[in-house]
Motif scaffolding. Sequence first.
Motif, PDB file in Angstrom:
ATOM      1  N   ALA A   1       7.517   5.871   2.498  1.00  0.00           N
ATOM      2  CA  ALA A   1       7.912   5.122   1.301  1.00  0.00           C
ATOM      3  C   ALA A   1       9.282   4.463   1.442  1.00  0.00           C
ATOM      4  O   ALA A   1       9.450   3.292   1.094  1.00  0.00           O
ATOM      5  CB  ALA A   1       7.886   6.042   0.079  1.00  0.00           C
ATOM      6  N   ALA A   2      10.258   5.177   1.947  1.00  0.00           N
ATOM      7  CA  ALA A   2      11.606   4.609   2.077  1.00  0.00           C
ATOM      8  C   ALA A   2      11.619   3.462   3.082  1.00  0.00           C
ATOM      9  O   ALA A   2      12.356   2.485   2.922  1.00  0.00           O
ATOM     10  CB  ALA A   2      12.606   5.687   2.481  1.00  0.00           C
ATOM     11  N   VAL A   3      10.777   3.570   4.108  1.00  0.00           N
ATOM     12  CA  VAL A   3      10.673   2.507   5.112  1.00  0.00           C
ATOM     13  C   VAL A   3      10.075   1.259   4.470  1.00  0.00           C
ATOM     14  O   VAL A   3      10.578   0.143   4.645  1.00  0.00           O
ATOM     15  CB  VAL A   3       9.812   2.956   6.315  1.00  0.00           C
ATOM     16  CG1 VAL A   3       9.679   1.837   7.326  1.00  0.00           C
ATOM     17  CG2 VAL A   3      10.403   4.200   6.966  1.00  0.00           C
ATOM     18  N   ALA A   4       8.998   1.445   3.709  1.00  0.00           N
ATOM     19  CA  ALA A   4       8.349   0.317   3.037  1.00  0.00           C
ATOM     20  C   ALA A   4       9.305  -0.341   2.044  1.00  0.00           C
ATOM     21  O   ALA A   4       9.369  -1.578   1.963  1.00  0.00           O
ATOM     22  CB  ALA A   4       7.078   0.785   2.332  1.00  0.00           C
TER      23      ALA A   4
ATOM     24  N   ASP B   1       1.635   9.996   2.769  1.00  0.00           N
ATOM     25  CA  ASP B   1       2.056   8.592   2.741  1.00  0.00           C
ATOM     26  C   ASP B   1       3.494   8.424   2.268  1.00  0.00           C
ATOM     27  O   ASP B   1       4.177   7.481   2.673  1.00  0.00           O
ATOM     28  CB  ASP B   1       1.137   7.768   1.832  1.00  0.00           C
ATOM     29  CG  ASP B   1      -0.268   7.638   2.390  1.00  0.00           C
ATOM     30  OD1 ASP B   1      -0.523   8.182   3.480  1.00  0.00           O
ATOM     31  OD2 ASP B   1      -1.096   6.987   1.743  1.00  0.00           O
ATOM     32  N   TRP B   2       3.963   9.330   1.432  1.00  0.00           N
ATOM     33  CA  TRP B   2       5.324   9.215   0.898  1.00  0.00           C
ATOM     34  C   TRP B   2       6.370   9.266   2.012  1.00  0.00           C
ATOM     35  O   TRP B   2       7.492   8.784   1.839  1.00  0.00           O
ATOM     36  CB  TRP B   2       5.607  10.311  -0.132  1.00  0.00           C
ATOM     37  CG  TRP B   2       5.653  11.688   0.451  1.00  0.00           C
ATOM     38  CD1 TRP B   2       4.618  12.560   0.575  1.00  0.00           C
ATOM     39  CD2 TRP B   2       6.785  12.333   1.011  1.00  0.00           C
ATOM     40  NE1 TRP B   2       5.032  13.710   1.196  1.00  0.00           N
ATOM     41  CE2 TRP B   2       6.368  13.605   1.467  1.00  0.00           C
ATOM     42  CE3 TRP B   2       8.123  11.965   1.177  1.00  0.00           C
ATOM     43  CZ2 TRP B   2       7.234  14.496   2.071  1.00  0.00           C
ATOM     44  CZ3 TRP B   2       8.981  12.869   1.786  1.00  0.00           C
ATOM     45  CH2 TRP B   2       8.537  14.124   2.223  1.00  0.00           C
TER      46      TRP B   2
ATOM     47  N   GLU C   1       0.833  -1.210   0.000  1.00  0.00           N
ATOM     48  CA  GLU C   1       0.000   0.000   0.000  1.00  0.00           C
ATOM     49  C   GLU C   1       0.866   1.258   0.000  1.00  0.00           C
ATOM     50  O   GLU C   1       0.592   2.213  -0.715  1.00  0.00           O
ATOM     51  CB  GLU C   1      -0.918  -0.012   1.223  1.00  0.00           C
ATOM     52  CG  GLU C   1      -1.881   1.159   1.262  1.00  0.00           C
ATOM     53  CD  GLU C   1      -2.791   1.139   2.487  1.00  0.00           C
ATOM     54  OE1 GLU C   1      -3.507   2.136   2.670  1.00  0.00           O
ATOM     55  OE2 GLU C   1      -2.770   0.159   3.248  1.00  0.00           O
ATOM     56  N   ILE C   2       1.927   1.232   0.792  1.00  0.00           N
ATOM     57  CA  ILE C   2       2.835   2.383   0.827  1.00  0.00           C
ATOM     58  C   ILE C   2       3.682   2.434  -0.435  1.00  0.00           C
ATOM     59  O   ILE C   2       3.923   3.512  -0.996  1.00  0.00           O
ATOM     60  CB  ILE C   2       3.736   2.340   2.086  1.00  0.00           C
ATOM     61  CG1 ILE C   2       2.890   2.390   3.364  1.00  0.00           C
ATOM     62  CG2 ILE C   2       4.747   3.483   2.072  1.00  0.00           C
ATOM     63  CD1 ILE C   2       2.059   3.628   3.555  1.00  0.00           C
ATOM     64  N   LEU C   3       4.126   1.280  -0.924  1.00  0.00           N
ATOM     65  CA  LEU C   3       4.954   1.266  -2.137  1.00  0.00           C
ATOM     66  C   LEU C   3       4.210   1.845  -3.338  1.00  0.00           C
ATOM     67  O   LEU C   3       4.832   2.411  -4.229  1.00  0.00           O
ATOM     68  CB  LEU C   3       5.429  -0.155  -2.453  1.00  0.00           C
ATOM     69  CG  LEU C   3       6.471  -0.739  -1.503  1.00  0.00           C
ATOM     70  CD1 LEU C   3       6.770  -2.184  -1.879  1.00  0.00           C
ATOM     71  CD2 LEU C   3       7.749   0.084  -1.512  1.00  0.00           C
ATOM     72  N   ARG C   4       2.896   1.740  -3.340  1.00  0.00           N
ATOM     73  CA  ARG C   4       2.112   2.263  -4.465  1.00  0.00           C
ATOM     74  C   ARG C   4       2.187   3.786  -4.592  1.00  0.00           C
ATOM     75  O   ARG C   4       1.929   4.333  -5.654  1.00  0.00           O
ATOM     76  CB  ARG C   4       0.646   1.837  -4.329  1.00  0.00           C
ATOM     77  CG  ARG C   4       0.434   0.386  -4.652  1.00  0.00           C
ATOM     78  CD  ARG C   4      -1.059   0.012  -4.677  1.00  0.00           C
ATOM     79  NE  ARG C   4      -1.153  -1.434  -4.633  1.00  0.00           N
ATOM     80  CZ  ARG C   4      -1.520  -2.143  -3.567  1.00  0.00           C
ATOM     81  NH1 ARG C   4      -1.862  -1.519  -2.445  1.00  0.00           N
ATOM     82  NH2 ARG C   4      -1.564  -3.446  -3.605  1.00  0.00           N
TER      83      ARG C   4
END
Length: 201
Positions: free
Chosen positions: A134-137, A130-131, A100-103
């Motif tokens: 993103a780096a965490v995901a 949400d971005w 979901e976050i990677l999207r």
Amino acid sequence: MLSNSVRLPLLGGRLCLDLVNATPPNTELSWERLIHFLETTKIVSPERGAQLMSLPQFDPPAAEALLLKARHLSSALRKAFAAILRRQKLAGEWIGPVNEILRVTEGHDELVGQDALWRIEFVAREGGLDWLLAAVARSGADIIAEGAHARLRLCANPQCGLLFYDDSRTHRRRWCSMAVCGNRSKVAAFARKHASAGKTP
């Protein structure tokens, strides 16, 4: 200013591990802890962190949505990493929050200058919050994709519980930190050795 109780153990060697380590098991990630994590890992600047810290007062729904996604991501990663450590199959429901976050990671990198130094900064295509995760995901996805080959470790100190990525030359690292848990173990072993030596007739 954050209280001492909010200090984060950034010993994991990967963003996703530091997020999971930021909250003890069976404890929910707080807004203060999340923003401190984002600042400490340099995902956001201190100035942006200060703005985000006051977001619950100015835009409660946005803050609540980000915190909920961060909690779901952290919880899913913790479960996935526990399964990897036990060599168990990962459940699809743990992958969902990561994907979901990677999207939302559509965007581009840009070089950003500050004080004659340059750093690469990700500029998200969408303007939501949400971005920030993103780096965490992405970091978590990398470890999950490595599966059983991931050099994911749990600190050998049974009272610690922190996860870390073993980048050591020999791949035999046992402690989250030699200065903390490793040193405590050495001191305890030394004390036991001398205590038993003193008991011998």
